[in-house]
Scaffold this motif. Structure first.
Motif, mmCIF file in Angstrom:
data_model
loop_
_atom_site.group_PDB
_atom_site.id
_atom_site.type_symbol
_atom_site.label_atom_id
_atom_site.label_comp_id
_atom_site.label_asym_id
_atom_site.label_seq_id
_atom_site.Cartn_x
_atom_site.Cartn_y
_atom_site.Cartn_z
ATOM 1 N N CYS A 101 0.839 -1.200 0.000
ATOM 2 C CA CYS A 101 0.000 0.000 0.000
ATOM 3 C C CYS A 101 0.870 1.244 0.000
ATOM 4 N N THR A 102 0.403 2.247 -0.717
ATOM 5 C CA THR A 102 1.046 3.554 -0.694
ATOM 6 C C THR A 102 0.124 4.490 0.064
ATOM 7 N N CYS A 103 0.721 5.182 1.000
ATOM 8 C CA CYS A 103 -0.023 6.052 1.898
ATOM 9 C C CYS A 103 0.496 7.476 1.724
ATOM 10 N N LYS A 104 -0.388 8.382 1.334
ATOM 11 C CA LYS A 104 -0.034 9.794 1.224
ATOM 12 C C LYS A 104 -0.659 10.516 2.411
ATOM 13 N N VAL A 105 0.179 11.226 3.142
ATOM 14 C CA VAL A 105 -0.288 11.937 4.330
ATOM 15 C C VAL A 105 0.266 13.352 4.351
ATOM 16 N N ILE A 106 -0.349 14.151 5.188
ATOM 17 C CA ILE A 106 0.200 15.454 5.549
ATOM 18 C C ILE A 106 0.649 15.275 6.991
ATOM 19 N N LEU A 107 1.953 15.312 7.199
ATOM 20 C CA LEU A 107 2.536 15.118 8.525
ATOM 21 C C LEU A 107 3.093 16.455 8.992
ATOM 22 N N ASN A 108 2.448 17.022 9.994
ATOM 23 C CA ASN A 108 2.836 18.345 10.498
ATOM 24 C C ASN A 108 2.923 19.363 9.363
ATOM 25 N N ASP A 109 1.887 19.395 8.550
ATOM 26 C CA ASP A 109 1.752 20.333 7.436
ATOM 27 C C ASP A 109 2.736 20.092 6.293
ATOM 28 N N GLN A 110 3.415 18.952 6.282
ATOM 29 C CA GLN A 110 4.345 18.604 5.211
ATOM 30 C C GLN A 110 3.851 17.340 4.497
ATOM 31 N N PRO A 111 3.778 17.348 3.155
ATOM 32 C CA PRO A 111 3.351 16.139 2.455
ATOM 33 C C PRO A 111 4.392 15.029 2.586
ATOM 34 N N ARG A 112 3.892 13.824 2.680
ATOM 35 C CA ARG A 112 4.776 12.662 2.811
ATOM 36 C C ARG A 112 4.090 11.479 2.148
ATOM 37 N N GLN A 113 4.899 10.621 1.535
ATOM 38 C CA GLN A 113 4.376 9.409 0.909
ATOM 39 C C GLN A 113 5.248 8.235 1.320
ATOM 40 N N ASP A 114 4.618 7.181 1.816
ATOM 41 C CA ASP A 114 5.346 5.980 2.220
ATOM 42 C C ASP A 114 4.661 4.759 1.632
ATOM 43 N N THR A 115 5.464 3.749 1.380
ATOM 44 C CA THR A 115 4.948 2.469 0.896
ATOM 45 C C THR A 115 5.143 1.435 1.994
ATOM 46 N N TRP A 116 4.089 0.672 2.260
ATOM 47 C CA TRP A 116 4.093 -0.316 3.331
ATOM 48 C C TRP A 116 3.766 -1.685 2.760
ATOM 49 N N ASN A 117 4.485 -2.694 3.205
ATOM 50 C CA ASN A 117 4.199 -4.084 2.838
ATOM 51 C C ASN A 117 3.340 -4.702 3.926
ATOM 52 N N LEU A 118 2.379 -5.514 3.506
ATOM 53 C CA LEU A 118 1.485 -6.162 4.446
ATOM 54 C C LEU A 118 1.450 -7.662 4.199
ATOM 55 N N ILE A 119 1.123 -8.388 5.254
ATOM 56 C CA ILE A 119 0.910 -9.827 5.159
ATOM 57 C C ILE A 119 -0.409 -10.154 5.851
ATOM 58 N N GLU A 122 -3.231 -14.719 10.628
ATOM 59 C CA GLU A 122 -4.437 -15.111 11.368
ATOM 60 C C GLU A 122 -5.669 -14.403 10.806
ATOM 61 N N ASP A 123 -5.767 -14.380 9.481
ATOM 62 C CA ASP A 123 -6.888 -13.781 8.747
ATOM 63 C C ASP A 123 -7.045 -12.277 8.952
ATOM 64 N N LYS A 124 -5.989 -11.594 9.363
ATOM 65 C CA LYS A 124 -6.021 -10.139 9.506
ATOM 66 C C LYS A 124 -4.825 -9.541 8.777
ATOM 67 N N TRP A 125 -5.037 -8.393 8.154
ATOM 68 C CA TRP A 125 -3.959 -7.698 7.473
ATOM 69 C C TRP A 125 -3.074 -7.012 8.496
ATOM 70 N N LYS A 126 -1.752 -7.212 8.350
ATOM 71 C CA LYS A 126 -0.761 -6.641 9.257
ATOM 72 C C LYS A 126 0.378 -6.056 8.430
ATOM 73 N N VAL A 127 0.860 -4.901 8.850
ATOM 74 C CA VAL A 127 2.043 -4.304 8.206
ATOM 75 C C VAL A 127 3.255 -5.114 8.622
ATOM 76 N N THR A 128 4.132 -5.345 7.667
ATOM 77 C CA THR A 128 5.360 -6.060 7.984
ATOM 78 C C THR A 128 6.552 -5.139 7.718
ATOM 79 N N LEU A 129 7.438 -5.097 8.664
ATOM 80 C CA LEU A 129 8.643 -4.273 8.533
ATOM 81 C C LEU A 129 9.840 -5.124 8.104
ATOM 82 N N VAL A 130 9.577 -6.373 7.806
ATOM 83 C CA VAL A 130 10.595 -7.300 7.304
ATOM 84 C C VAL A 130 10.086 -7.885 6.003
ATOM 85 N N MET A 131 10.952 -8.481 5.243
ATOM 86 C CA MET A 131 10.524 -9.077 3.982
ATOM 87 C C MET A 131 9.580 -10.252 4.275
ATOM 88 N N PRO A 132 8.415 -10.285 3.614
ATOM 89 C CA PRO A 132 7.452 -11.379 3.876
ATOM 90 C C PRO A 132 7.983 -12.737 3.451
#
Length: 132
Positions: A101-119, A122-132
């Motif tokens: 997922c790509t997430c576009k936010v305004i963080l403290n009045d500054q635009p920011r875009q981050d990409t997050w990997n999910l897995i 247990e039948d729930k979507w979770k962000v992973t900070l390691v390679m799946p």
């Protein structure tokens, strides 16, 4: 009379059960929802919610970040005050068990875009900070 009481309580419990189900269905388990929940926790140093919305393998990374923040409490307090406004969250890649997922936010009045990997864990979507 006894039959009327039973019917009354049956309907009370039926309505209660339906209310519980409708409340549960309001909480969407989508890659976008998990990404936004984790990202907000990440940007505001909310470690409790970072654990909740991340995969188990990521917990060691979060724990290390949490321990690192203990040595800089002023920075931690500053992060907790961050103002996060979501502009958009989109799914870029999706399979049965992974997503990006790509997430576009305004963080403290500054635009920011981050990409997050999910897995899917247990039948729930979770962000992973390691390679799946």
């Amino acid at each position: 009379m006894l039959l009327m009481k039973r019917k009354f309580w049956f309907f009370v419990w039926l309505i209660f059960g339906l209310l519980l189900l409708s409340c549960h269905n309001g909480q969407k388990d989508t890659p976008e929802a998990a990404t936004e929940a984790f990202a907000k926790a990440f940007y505001t140093a909310d470690f409790t919610h970072q654990y909740q919305y991340s995969g188990k393998k990521s917990h060691v990374i979060i724990k290390n970040a949490q321990n690192g923040m203990k040595s800089n409490p002023a920075h931690l307090e500053e992060m907790k005050k961050n103002k996060v406004e979501f502009v958009s969250t989109s799914v870029d890649d999706l399979t049965d068990s992974t997503a990006t997922c790509t997430c576009k936010v305004i963080l403290n009045d500054q635009p920011r875009q981050d990409t997050w990997n999910l897995i899917k864990e247990e039948d729930k979507w979770k962000v992973t900070l390691v390679m799946p």
